[in-house]
Enzyme design. Structure first.
Site, PDB file in Angstrom:
ATOM      1  N   GLU A 159       2.100   3.810   3.705  1.00  0.00           N
ATOM      2  CA  GLU A 159       1.201   4.080   2.571  1.00  0.00           C
ATOM      3  C   GLU A 159      -0.230   3.680   2.914  1.00  0.00           C
ATOM      4  O   GLU A 159      -1.183   4.374   2.551  1.00  0.00           O
ATOM      5  CB  GLU A 159       1.662   3.331   1.316  1.00  0.00           C
ATOM      6  CG  GLU A 159       3.064   3.650   0.819  1.00  0.00           C
ATOM      7  CD  GLU A 159       3.365   5.128   0.722  1.00  0.00           C
ATOM      8  OE1 GLU A 159       2.429   5.938   0.589  1.00  0.00           O
ATOM      9  OE2 GLU A 159       4.542   5.506   0.797  1.00  0.00           O
ATOM     10  N   HIS A 191      -2.147   6.247   4.729  1.00  0.00           N
ATOM     11  CA  HIS A 191      -2.708   7.303   3.874  1.00  0.00           C
ATOM     12  C   HIS A 191      -4.119   6.940   3.418  1.00  0.00           C
ATOM     13  O   HIS A 191      -4.983   7.815   3.280  1.00  0.00           O
ATOM     14  CB  HIS A 191      -1.837   7.528   2.637  1.00  0.00           C
ATOM     15  CG  HIS A 191      -0.630   8.393   2.862  1.00  0.00           C
ATOM     16  ND1 HIS A 191      -0.729   9.708   3.243  1.00  0.00           N
ATOM     17  CD2 HIS A 191       0.708   8.136   2.728  1.00  0.00           C
ATOM     18  CE1 HIS A 191       0.511  10.227   3.346  1.00  0.00           C
ATOM     19  NE2 HIS A 191       1.392   9.296   3.047  1.00  0.00           N
ATOM     20  N   GLY A 229       7.500   5.842  -2.088  1.00  0.00           N
ATOM     21  CA  GLY A 229       6.125   5.354  -2.121  1.00  0.00           C
ATOM     22  C   GLY A 229       5.180   6.514  -2.348  1.00  0.00           C
ATOM     23  O   GLY A 229       5.555   7.682  -2.167  1.00  0.00           O
ATOM     24  N   CYS A 289       7.615  12.035   4.612  1.00  0.00           N
ATOM     25  CA  CYS A 289       6.396  11.938   3.792  1.00  0.00           C
ATOM     26  C   CYS A 289       6.387  13.094   2.809  1.00  0.00           C
ATOM     27  O   CYS A 289       6.657  14.238   3.190  1.00  0.00           O
ATOM     28  CB  CYS A 289       5.158  11.986   4.677  1.00  0.00           C
ATOM     29  SG  CYS A 289       3.614  11.824   3.754  1.00  0.00           S
ATOM     30  N   LEU A 290       6.069  12.793   1.553  1.00  0.00           N
ATOM     31  CA  LEU A 290       6.031  13.838   0.529  1.00  0.00           C
ATOM     32  C   LEU A 290       4.958  14.880   0.840  1.00  0.00           C
ATOM     33  O   LEU A 290       5.031  16.002   0.334  1.00  0.00           O
ATOM     34  CB  LEU A 290       5.789  13.213  -0.853  1.00  0.00           C
ATOM     35  CG  LEU A 290       6.924  12.293  -1.331  1.00  0.00           C
ATOM     36  CD1 LEU A 290       6.513  11.563  -2.603  1.00  0.00           C
ATOM     37  CD2 LEU A 290       8.217  13.082  -1.550  1.00  0.00           C
ATOM     38  N   GLN A 305      -2.563  11.229  -2.113  1.00  0.00           N
ATOM     39  CA  GLN A 305      -1.541  12.294  -2.114  1.00  0.00           C
ATOM     40  C   GLN A 305      -1.557  13.106  -3.415  1.00  0.00           C
ATOM     41  O   GLN A 305      -1.010  14.197  -3.461  1.00  0.00           O
ATOM     42  CB  GLN A 305      -0.138  11.707  -1.881  1.00  0.00           C
ATOM     43  CG  GLN A 305       0.041  11.159  -0.461  1.00  0.00           C
ATOM     44  CD  GLN A 305       1.425  10.613  -0.247  1.00  0.00           C
ATOM     45  OE1 GLN A 305       1.722   9.485  -0.649  1.00  0.00           O
ATOM     46  NE2 GLN A 305       2.299  11.403   0.348  1.00  0.00           N
TER      47      GLN A 305
HETATM   48  O1  GNR Z   1       9.625   8.872   0.266  1.00  0.00           O
HETATM   49  C1  GNR Z   1       9.232   8.435   1.339  1.00  0.00           C
HETATM   50  N1  GNR Z   1      10.150   7.963   2.235  1.00  0.00           N
HETATM   51  C2  GNR Z   1       9.799   7.239   3.359  1.00  0.00           C
HETATM   52  C3  GNR Z   1      10.795   7.014   4.322  1.00  0.00           C
HETATM   53  C4  GNR Z   1      10.516   6.276   5.459  1.00  0.00           C
HETATM   54  C5  GNR Z   1       9.247   5.774   5.656  1.00  0.00           C
HETATM   55  C6  GNR Z   1       8.245   6.002   4.724  1.00  0.00           C
HETATM   56  C7  GNR Z   1       8.522   6.730   3.591  1.00  0.00           C
HETATM   57  S1  GNR Z   1       7.269   6.983   2.411  1.00  0.00           S
HETATM   58  C8  GNR Z   1       7.791   8.486   1.682  1.00  0.00           C
HETATM   59  C9  GNR Z   1       6.921   8.836   0.477  1.00  0.00           C
HETATM   60  C10 GNR Z   1       5.506   9.100   0.957  1.00  0.00           C
HETATM   61  O2  GNR Z   1       5.162  10.111   1.497  1.00  0.00           O
HETATM   62  N2  GNR Z   1       4.652   8.132   0.816  1.00  0.00           N
HETATM   63  O3  GNR Z   1       3.395   8.262   1.266  1.00  0.00           O
HETATM   64 NI    NI Z   2       3.532   9.612   2.956  1.00  0.00          NI
END
Ligand code: GNR
Ligand code: NI
Length: 185
Positions: free
Chosen positions: A152, A155, A46, A109-110, A51
């Site tokens: 998401e 965010h 996601g 989270c990225l 981001q």
């Molecule tokens: O890649 C992502 N993996 C994830 C794993 C468990 C719960 C939420 C996520 S979202 C994350 C990508 C991201 O940072 N989205 O904002």
């Molecule tokens: Ni995230």
């Protein structure tokens, strides 16, 4: 199409509250295309527009779950199980009727790279959102989809998954991230 740089903690822009989309135009389609390319490249399941530095209420999600193959998986089954792409766009999303039942997922989270922690959220939600043409959709979600959509949507309010942890756990995660960055430098 372009792969965009992903903002990471402690970038102050990750705390901004994103504003609703009012124009469903070609610029929005371009942003969404770039967000998918960035998310698949990362890779992640996601991505919220903030981001990549855009404070608009736009999300993309693709859980990239393995396809159930159409044969029995006996001992001769040695191929890679394929992942089906299911790209989904959520514009101006809302959550309705969160369940009283909660579910725990180990989230990442990225914007907090390579760090994971258990987060509890409502297990089932009803979501309402607009697609790229401005059409309204409503759907009940559970499992990873419900978790990911809530992550998401946080965010869009300037909230990260680490904000759901105790201060001690959050500081542990941020310390580990610092250490990892120093090792990589
Ligand atoms: O890649 C992502 N993996 C994830 C794993 C468990 C719960 C939420 C996520 S979202 C994350 C990508 C991201 O940072 N989205 O904002
Ligand atoms: Ni995230």
């Amino acid at each position: 199409m372009a792969i965009l740089p992903i903002l990471e903690v402690p970038d102050a822009r990750l705390k901004v509250v994103s504003t609703p989309v009012t124009l469903f135009d070609d610029g929005l389609k371009q942003l969404v295309a770039d967000m998918f390319e960035t998310m698949y490249d990362a890779p992640g399941i996601g991505l919220a527009a903030i981001q990549v530095g855009v404070p608009k209420r736009v999300l993309v999600i693709d859980l990239q779950e393995p396809v159930e193959a159409d044969h029995e998986h006996g001992e001769h089954c040695n191929h890679d199980h394929e992942v089906v792409r299911n790209p989904r766009v959520f514009i101006n999303p809302e959550i309705l009727d969160p369940s009283d039942e909660w579910a725990v997922y180990s989230e990442g989270c990225l914007s907090v790279p390579d760090q994971y922690a258990d987060v509890e959220r409502p297990a089932t939600i009803r979501a309402r959102w607009h697609d790229l043409d401005g059409k309204l959709h409503e759907e009940e979600m559970d499992g990873l989809m419900a978790t990911c959509l809530q992550h998401e949507m946080d965010h869009l309010e300037g909230i990260l998954f680490i904000d759901h942890l105790s201060r001690l756990k959050r500081q542990m995660v941020l310390k580990k991230l610092e250490k990892q960055r120093k090792l990589a430098a």
